[in-house]
Design a protein around this motif. Structure first.
Motif, mmCIF file in Angstrom:
data_model
loop_
_atom_site.group_PDB
_atom_site.id
_atom_site.type_symbol
_atom_site.label_atom_id
_atom_site.label_comp_id
_atom_site.label_asym_id
_atom_site.label_seq_id
_atom_site.Cartn_x
_atom_site.Cartn_y
_atom_site.Cartn_z
ATOM 1 N N ALA A 8 0.764 -0.983 0.106
ATOM 2 C CA ALA A 8 0.406 0.020 -0.255
ATOM 3 C C ALA A 8 0.375 1.216 0.191
ATOM 4 C CB ALA A 8 -1.009 0.051 0.930
ATOM 5 N N LEU A 9 1.922 0.855 0.979
ATOM 6 C CA LEU A 9 2.887 2.258 1.186
ATOM 7 C C LEU A 9 3.729 3.245 -0.676
ATOM 8 C CD1 LEU A 9 4.357 1.789 4.312
ATOM 9 C CD2 LEU A 9 1.944 3.560 3.588
ATOM 10 N N GLU A 10 3.968 1.621 -1.306
ATOM 11 C CA GLU A 10 4.865 1.633 -2.288
ATOM 12 C C GLU A 10 3.957 2.166 -3.207
ATOM 13 O OE1 GLU A 10 8.203 1.933 -4.922
ATOM 14 O OE2 GLU A 10 7.711 1.887 -2.087
ATOM 15 N N ILE A 11 2.688 1.141 -3.296
ATOM 16 C CA ILE A 11 2.203 2.298 -4.433
ATOM 17 C C ILE A 11 0.794 2.981 -4.175
ATOM 18 C CG2 ILE A 11 -0.387 1.240 -5.758
ATOM 19 C CD1 ILE A 11 0.835 -1.882 -5.461
ATOM 20 N N GLY A 12 1.434 3.685 -3.428
ATOM 21 C CA GLY A 12 0.128 4.927 -2.729
ATOM 22 C C GLY A 12 -0.776 4.885 -2.912
ATOM 23 N N ALA A 13 -1.535 4.025 -2.090
ATOM 24 C CA ALA A 13 -2.884 3.542 -1.558
ATOM 25 C C ALA A 13 -2.971 3.418 -0.345
ATOM 26 C CB ALA A 13 -3.353 1.949 -2.298
ATOM 27 N N ASP A 14 -4.603 3.678 -0.347
ATOM 28 C CA ASP A 14 -5.415 3.775 0.342
ATOM 29 C C ASP A 14 -4.864 2.206 1.282
ATOM 30 O OD1 ASP A 14 -5.882 6.511 0.473
ATOM 31 O OD2 ASP A 14 -7.620 5.797 -0.002
ATOM 32 N N LEU A 15 -5.240 2.103 3.315
ATOM 33 C CA LEU A 15 -4.413 0.919 4.132
ATOM 34 C C LEU A 15 -5.424 1.191 4.113
ATOM 35 C CD1 LEU A 15 -2.656 -1.761 4.270
ATOM 36 C CD2 LEU A 15 -1.528 0.023 5.657
ATOM 37 N N ILE A 16 -5.749 -0.584 5.136
ATOM 38 C CA ILE A 16 -6.812 -0.124 6.400
ATOM 39 C C ILE A 16 -5.579 -1.859 7.278
ATOM 40 C CG2 ILE A 16 -9.164 -1.988 7.397
ATOM 41 C CD1 ILE A 16 -10.210 0.303 5.287
ATOM 42 N N VAL A 17 -5.703 -1.213 8.282
ATOM 43 C CA VAL A 17 -4.682 -2.848 9.318
ATOM 44 C C VAL A 17 -5.914 -2.844 10.082
ATOM 45 C CG1 VAL A 17 -2.697 -3.298 10.122
ATOM 46 C CG2 VAL A 17 -2.832 -1.670 8.649
ATOM 47 N N VAL A 18 -6.048 -3.829 10.304
ATOM 48 C CA VAL A 18 -7.179 -4.735 11.687
ATOM 49 C C VAL A 18 -5.659 -5.549 12.272
ATOM 50 C CG1 VAL A 18 -9.265 -4.435 11.234
ATOM 51 C CG2 VAL A 18 -8.698 -6.463 10.578
ATOM 52 N N GLU A 19 -6.420 -6.107 13.599
ATOM 53 C CA GLU A 19 -5.697 -7.212 13.862
ATOM 54 C C GLU A 19 -6.816 -8.488 13.600
ATOM 55 O OE1 GLU A 19 -4.204 -7.266 18.812
ATOM 56 O OE2 GLU A 19 -5.669 -6.169 18.601
ATOM 57 N N PRO A 20 -5.032 -9.371 13.797
ATOM 58 C CA PRO A 20 -5.428 -10.487 13.317
ATOM 59 C C PRO A 20 -7.335 -12.312 14.108
ATOM 60 C CG PRO A 20 -3.331 -10.478 13.064
ATOM 61 C CD PRO A 20 -3.962 -9.952 14.196
ATOM 62 N N THR A 21 -8.003 -11.983 13.413
ATOM 63 C CA THR A 21 -9.004 -12.848 13.925
ATOM 64 C C THR A 21 -9.564 -13.625 13.204
ATOM 65 O OG1 THR A 21 -10.628 -10.817 13.462
ATOM 66 C CG2 THR A 21 -9.937 -11.121 15.595
ATOM 67 N N SER A 22 -10.628 -14.498 14.002
ATOM 68 C CA SER A 22 -11.176 -15.802 12.441
ATOM 69 C C SER A 22 -11.917 -14.605 11.381
ATOM 70 C CB SER A 22 -11.836 -17.030 12.778
ATOM 71 O OG SER A 22 -12.425 -16.100 14.140
ATOM 72 N N ASN A 23 -12.280 -13.551 11.718
ATOM 73 C CA ASN A 23 -13.458 -13.341 11.025
ATOM 74 C C ASN A 23 -13.131 -11.590 10.242
ATOM 75 O OD1 ASN A 23 -15.071 -11.480 9.168
ATOM 76 N ND2 ASN A 23 -17.270 -12.717 10.123
ATOM 77 N N PRO A 24 -12.316 -11.190 10.492
ATOM 78 C CA PRO A 24 -11.835 -9.529 10.473
ATOM 79 C C PRO A 24 -11.992 -8.765 10.033
ATOM 80 C CG PRO A 24 -10.232 -11.332 8.503
ATOM 81 C CD PRO A 24 -10.512 -11.555 9.129
ATOM 82 N N PHE A 25 -13.454 -9.306 8.810
ATOM 83 C CA PHE A 25 -14.296 -8.032 8.528
ATOM 84 C C PHE A 25 -15.561 -7.768 10.453
ATOM 85 C CE2 PHE A 25 -14.556 -9.511 3.991
ATOM 86 C CZ PHE A 25 -13.741 -8.300 3.471
ATOM 87 N N GLU A 26 -15.037 -8.004 11.481
ATOM 88 C CA GLU A 26 -16.096 -7.998 11.900
ATOM 89 C C GLU A 26 -15.434 -6.875 13.152
ATOM 90 O OE1 GLU A 26 -15.961 -11.172 15.069
ATOM 91 O OE2 GLU A 26 -18.287 -12.117 13.950
ATOM 92 N N ASN A 27 -14.037 -6.844 12.973
ATOM 93 C CA ASN A 27 -13.111 -5.407 13.557
ATOM 94 C C ASN A 27 -13.422 -4.144 12.987
ATOM 95 O OD1 ASN A 27 -12.331 -7.275 15.410
ATOM 96 N ND2 ASN A 27 -9.987 -7.810 14.547
ATOM 97 N N LEU A 28 -14.186 -4.333 11.786
ATOM 98 C CA LEU A 28 -14.032 -2.714 11.411
ATOM 99 C C LEU A 28 -14.908 -2.172 11.619
ATOM 100 C CD1 LEU A 28 -13.954 -4.018 7.333
ATOM 101 C CD2 LEU A 28 -12.730 -2.904 8.455
ATOM 102 N N GLY A 29 -16.049 -2.787 12.827
ATOM 103 C CA GLY A 29 -17.052 -1.980 13.008
ATOM 104 C C GLY A 29 -17.990 -1.159 12.492
ATOM 105 N N ASN A 30 -18.553 0.015 12.905
ATOM 106 C CA ASN A 30 -19.064 1.372 11.931
ATOM 107 C C ASN A 30 -17.887 1.978 10.746
ATOM 108 O OD1 ASN A 30 -17.182 2.840 13.306
ATOM 109 N ND2 ASN A 30 -19.099 4.182 14.269
ATOM 110 N N GLN A 31 -16.934 0.714 10.817
ATOM 111 C CA GLN A 31 -16.313 1.642 9.334
ATOM 112 C C GLN A 31 -16.761 0.386 7.942
ATOM 113 O OE1 GLN A 31 -14.590 5.086 9.881
ATOM 114 N NE2 GLN A 31 -15.848 4.694 11.557
#
Length: 351
Positions: free
Chosen positions: A95-118
């Motif tokens: 993401a940094l090298e290409i110049g793109a947006d980046l989202i990071v969440v902690e590793p879990t079995s369903n990582p989309f749950e960590n997005l919350g209201n985002q």
């Protein structure tokens, strides 16, 4: 959740979470233009070790991935893998090298749950999301009615770090979205070959710029810009189809000798997946045996008995049938969410 825009703006929904400190360290490293970086191997196939690599190797890997998946600064990179190890680290660097947006969440079995209201950060970016998962995460998301639409919003999804079972591959085929199994390791700066899961079959195709061959034991050798154009010897046994394609059979150190017969453990696991509809995680292993030298065992993650010896004998041939079946309430894992087979056996079976 941590969001870092291409312009450097951040949204941190858990500012006191020390996990995100490592992400900021990676951002600082990449911005410093430092020429060397330490990488930690996962330890899933041996003792963890630290290796030193050059920035140019990382850049070469990024460029290969960028080309094969047509990635650009307009995309969003979603990192839910441990950033202390190569797979997660490379998602940040890409993401940094290409110049793109980046989202990071902690590793879990369903990582989309960590997005919350985002969640809108992903859903509004339909067709421009680049995801990377381990098989357990991908399977959990596919089985989740709530978060499956987010997966379908991908530009490309890669999955690696462990073998995919046939049931998961079949589900990927049904979805018919761009999901790719990857092959690679720390020493190659992430993946060097991919397999499109929309198509049936086990053949990996190397990325442009990668050369492959096998040694006398049919173990794969790799040469690519990400290895400084030097040959890397792996312990992975493959069927070499041609100069660009191979089928992965398993690791040479996962071959056991049982009564004079050589057994590739991954091949037995694959046949079990084909013939038994096991929902639980499992693996095959070779235990020392006075009569056979090594005996084949099956270890299943379940508090209840889900498969018996009698069932196995009725389905599999004499030499493919495990001599013992163990049901354990939980498996031990490495830091990269892979099953640690040696530790699991030593802790719960050998003791």
């Amino acid at each position: 959740m941590l969001f870092i825009s291409a312009k450097g703006d951040t949204i941190n929904t858990a500012p006191d979470n020390p996990y995100f400190d490592k992400v900021f360290d990676l951002v600082a490293y990449w911005s410093s233009k430092s020429e060397m970086i330490e990488l930690q191997t996962s330890g899933s196939t041996g003792k963890p070790k630290t290796i030193i690599v050059q920035r140019s190797q990382i850049e070469a890997s990024i460029n290969m991935t960028k080309e094969v998946f047509n990635l650009s600064e307009n995309d969003l990179f979603f990192c839910c893998l441990n950033v202390n190890y190569i797979a997660g680290m490379m998602m940040v660097f890409r993401a940094l090298e290409i110049g793109a947006d980046l989202i990071v969440v902690e590793p879990t079995s369903n990582p989309f749950e960590n997005l919350g209201n985002q969640e809108h950060l992903v859903s509004k970016n339909r067709g421009k999301n680049f995801f990377s998962f381990v098989p357990l995460q991908l399977q959990t998301i596919i089985e989740s009615e709530k978060h499956l639409p987010l997966l379908k919003a991908c530009k490309a999804t890669i999955v690696g770090g462990a073998a995919l079972n046939p049931r998961l591959e079949a589900k990927c085929q049904e979805l018919n979205i761009p999901i790719y199994a990857t092959y690679g390791m720390t020493e190659t700066m992430s993946h060097i070959a991919i397999r499109d899961l929309r198509n049936e079959g086990q053949t990996f195709e190397v990325i442009k710029g990668v050369a492959i061959e096998v040694n006398t034991n049919d173990c794969l050798r790799i040469c690519s810009p990400s290895t400084k154009d030097e040959w890397i010897q792996t312990n992975d046994v493959v069927e070499l189809i041609d100069r660009k394609h191979f089928n992965l059979k398993g690791r040479i150190d996962n071959v056991i000798n049982s009564g004079g017969l050589k057994i590739q453990l991954e091949q037995i696991e694959w046949k079990i997946a084909e013939k038994l509809d096991l929902q639980e995680r499992y693996f095959c292993y070779g235990l020392k045996d006075e009569r056979l030298g090594q005996k084949l065992i099956l270890v299943i993650e379940s508090e209840e008995i889900v498969v018996t010896n009698e069932q196995m004998q009725g389905i599999f041939g004499k030499f493919e049938t495990p001599k013992e079946i163990y049901h354990l309430p939980m498996f031990l894992e490495t830091q990269t969410a892979k099953i640690d087979k040696n530790k699991t056996v030593n802790e719960f079976i050998r003791n």
